[in-house]
Design a protein around this motif. Structure first.
Motif, PDB file in Angstrom:
ATOM      1  N   GLY A  91     -24.819  30.292  38.255  1.00 41.40           N
ATOM      2  CA  GLY A  91     -26.241  30.441  38.006  1.00 41.40           C
ATOM      3  C   GLY A  91     -26.836  29.126  37.545  1.00 41.40           C
ATOM      4  O   GLY A  91     -26.227  28.067  37.644  1.00 41.40           O
ATOM      5  N   ASN A  92     -28.015  29.221  37.000  1.00 36.16           N
ATOM      6  CA  ASN A  92     -28.737  28.029  36.566  1.00 36.16           C
ATOM      7  C   ASN A  92     -28.284  27.659  35.144  1.00 36.16           C
ATOM      8  O   ASN A  92     -28.971  27.917  34.172  1.00 36.16           O
ATOM      9  N   ILE A  93     -27.099  27.068  35.074  1.00 35.73           N
ATOM     10  CA  ILE A  93     -26.444  26.767  33.791  1.00 35.73           C
ATOM     11  C   ILE A  93     -26.680  25.328  33.383  1.00 35.73           C
ATOM     12  O   ILE A  93     -26.411  24.418  34.157  1.00 35.73           O
ATOM     13  N   PHE A  94     -27.155  25.143  32.149  1.00 37.37           N
ATOM     14  CA  PHE A  94     -27.326  23.802  31.614  1.00 37.37           C
ATOM     15  C   PHE A  94     -26.101  23.377  30.813  1.00 37.37           C
ATOM     16  O   PHE A  94     -25.688  22.222  30.875  1.00 37.37           O
ATOM     17  N   ASN A  95     -25.544  24.317  30.043  1.00 35.49           N
ATOM     18  CA  ASN A  95     -24.441  23.961  29.165  1.00 35.49           C
ATOM     19  C   ASN A  95     -23.673  25.223  28.762  1.00 35.49           C
ATOM     20  O   ASN A  95     -24.255  26.299  28.647  1.00 35.49           O
ATOM     21  N   ILE A  96     -22.376  25.065  28.540  1.00 32.36           N
ATOM     22  CA  ILE A  96     -21.537  26.131  27.998  1.00 32.36           C
ATOM     23  C   ILE A  96     -20.792  25.555  26.807  1.00 32.36           C
ATOM     24  O   ILE A  96     -20.141  24.516  26.933  1.00 32.36           O
ATOM     25  N   ASN A  97     -20.876  26.199  25.658  1.00 32.24           N
ATOM     26  CA  ASN A  97     -20.179  25.653  24.502  1.00 32.24           C
ATOM     27  C   ASN A  97     -18.962  26.481  24.081  1.00 32.24           C
ATOM     28  O   ASN A  97     -18.144  26.023  23.284  1.00 32.24           O
ATOM     29  N   LEU A  98     -18.836  27.690  24.630  1.00 34.23           N
ATOM     30  CA  LEU A  98     -17.709  28.539  24.242  1.00 34.23           C
ATOM     31  C   LEU A  98     -17.435  29.545  25.346  1.00 34.23           C
ATOM     32  O   LEU A  98     -18.367  30.160  25.867  1.00 34.23           O
ATOM     33  N   MET A  99     -16.166  29.697  25.684  1.00 35.53           N
ATOM     34  CA  MET A  99     -15.753  30.726  26.631  1.00 35.53           C
ATOM     35  C   MET A  99     -14.521  31.420  26.073  1.00 35.53           C
ATOM     36  O   MET A  99     -13.728  30.804  25.339  1.00 35.53           O
ATOM     37  N   GLY A 100     -14.368  32.677  26.421  1.00 37.95           N
ATOM     38  CA  GLY A 100     -13.218  33.384  25.886  1.00 37.95           C
ATOM     39  C   GLY A 100     -12.934  34.681  26.602  1.00 37.95           C
ATOM     40  O   GLY A 100     -13.627  35.043  27.559  1.00 37.95           O
ATOM     41  N   TRP A 101     -11.887  35.346  26.142  1.00 34.71           N
ATOM     42  CA  TRP A 101     -11.472  36.631  26.673  1.00 34.71           C
ATOM     43  C   TRP A 101     -11.339  37.637  25.533  1.00 34.71           C
ATOM     44  O   TRP A 101     -10.766  37.321  24.486  1.00 34.71           O
ATOM     45  N   TYR A 102     -11.868  38.811  25.794  1.00 31.20           N
ATOM     46  CA  TYR A 102     -11.719  39.945  24.897  1.00 31.20           C
ATOM     47  C   TYR A 102     -11.023  41.054  25.679  1.00 31.20           C
ATOM     48  O   TYR A 102     -10.971  41.017  26.906  1.00 31.20           O
ATOM     49  N   ARG A 103     -10.508  42.033  24.977  1.00 28.99           N
ATOM     50  CA  ARG A 103      -9.910  43.175  25.659  1.00 28.99           C
ATOM     51  C   ARG A 103     -10.215  44.455  24.897  1.00 28.99           C
ATOM     52  O   ARG A 103     -10.438  44.446  23.687  1.00 28.99           O
ATOM     53  N   GLN A 104     -10.196  45.532  25.659  1.00 27.54           N
ATOM     54  CA  GLN A 104     -10.435  46.833  25.056  1.00 27.54           C
ATOM     55  C   GLN A 104      -9.451  47.827  25.643  1.00 27.54           C
ATOM     56  O   GLN A 104      -9.500  48.126  26.841  1.00 27.54           O
ATOM     57  N   ALA A 105      -8.556  48.283  24.804  1.00 22.28           N
ATOM     58  CA  ALA A 105      -7.605  49.306  25.214  1.00 22.28           C
ATOM     59  C   ALA A 105      -8.264  50.685  25.080  1.00 22.28           C
ATOM     60  O   ALA A 105      -9.218  50.847  24.316  1.00 22.28           O
ATOM     61  N   GLN A 106      -7.727  51.645  25.785  1.00 23.23           N
ATOM     62  CA  GLN A 106      -8.309  52.975  25.757  1.00 23.23           C
ATOM     63  C   GLN A 106      -8.309  53.540  24.348  1.00 23.23           C
ATOM     64  O   GLN A 106      -7.284  53.531  23.663  1.00 23.23           O
ATOM     65  N   GLY A 107      -9.464  53.991  23.897  1.00 23.26           N
ATOM     66  CA  GLY A 107      -9.580  54.572  22.578  1.00 23.26           C
ATOM     67  C   GLY A 107      -9.684  53.581  21.438  1.00 23.26           C
ATOM     68  O   GLY A 107      -9.695  53.980  20.270  1.00 23.26           O
ATOM     69  N   LYS A 108      -9.735  52.307  21.773  1.00 21.01           N
ATOM     70  CA  LYS A 108      -9.800  51.274  20.729  1.00 21.01           C
ATOM     71  C   LYS A 108     -11.043  50.418  20.903  1.00 21.01           C
ATOM     72  O   LYS A 108     -11.683  50.423  21.947  1.00 21.01           O
TER      73      LYS A 108
END
Length: 119
Positions: A26-43
């Motif tokens: 997309g029309n991105i000027f800057n990114i300062n942080l990227m990451g991964w999250y997860r969600q297990a079933q019921g949590k």
């Protein structure tokens, strides 16, 4: 419009490896942080790993020594290499990023990719 596109999920046996990738577009000027999250079933959704544009990383204690996060600033991508995977890693993994665009700084989420660790 800014979007995050994830790839690389799937099924693996305990002890195996998977690599997740996420590309911001997309029309991105800057990114300062990227990451991964997860969600297990019921949590609740939890942080797995994140990396700043300067290369500073944070990992959940449960994945330290097994997962490695890396960011390509030029390509606006973040990868998560997952080794020695365990059944408790089973979850939907979400890419996350702090991005500056024409809309200013905002937090964005991918749609999620399923990871299953099972024998």
């Amino acid at each position: 419009q800014v979007q995050l596109a994830e790839s690389g999920g799937g099924s693996v046996q305990p002890g195996g490896s998977l690599r997740l990738s996420c590309a911001a577009s997309g029309n991105i000027f800057n990114i300062n942080l990227m990451g991964w999250y997860r969600q297990a079933q019921g949590k609740e959704r939890e942080l797995v790993a994140r990396i700043s544009s300067r290369g500073v990383t944070n990992y959940a204690d449960s994945v330290k020594g097994r997962f490695t996060i890396a960011m390509d600033n030029a390509k606006n991508t973040v990868n998560l290499q997952m080794n020695n995977m365990k059944p408790e890693d089973t979850a939907v993994f979400y890419c996350n990023a702090n991005i500056r665009s024409i809309y200013g700084w905002r937090e964005y989420w991918g749609q999620g990719t399923q990871v299953i660790v099972s024998s």
